[in-house]
Design an enzyme around this catalytic site. Sequence first.
Site, PDB file in Angstrom:
ATOM      1  CB  CYS A  47      -8.040  -9.497   4.454  1.00  0.00           C
ATOM      2  SG  CYS A  47      -9.821  -9.769   4.321  1.00  0.00           S
ATOM      3  CB  CYS A 103     -10.526  -5.284   3.041  1.00  0.00           C
ATOM      4  SG  CYS A 103      -9.649  -5.905   4.502  1.00  0.00           S
ATOM      5  CB  CYS A 112      -6.889 -23.138  12.385  1.00  0.00           C
ATOM      6  SG  CYS A 112      -7.273 -24.417  11.207  1.00  0.00           S
TER       7      CYS A 112
END
Length: 139
Positions: free
Chosen positions: A51, A54, A122
């Site tokens: 991510c 984070c 996706c």
Amino acid sequence: MADLVTVVKKTEEEWRAVLSPEQFRILRQKGTETPGTEEYDKFFEEGIFSCIGCKTPLYKSTTKFDAGCGWPAFFEGLPGAINRAPDPDGRRTEITCAVCDGHLGHVHKGEGYSTPTDERLCVNSVSINFNPAKPSSIT
């Protein structure tokens, strides 16, 4: 027993300070990038995708496949890393980071891809970051 996850919570101002305007639009405002315009659609190196908000590991590169849709596609996330929730329109299922709740994209089922899950996660390229594999670290 559910996995224990340390949740990352930041104010809008704190998110704006650490994300680019496009990253903020997608991760925090649930936007979508233009298909085929970002770096990870046709990217197939070995490693882990995390991510961008984070740094939580989300996907192994071994679960990425070429769906021809213009966005990175994965057939599954790492255990406990991805949350799923119905979109308000009722037609799609949103995927978010389990730690910071950043919008990643949507999951599509039953499209006939020859993957173990018959799912296409996706993902917006700007919502993830690639971390190259160290020798013999990806299985």
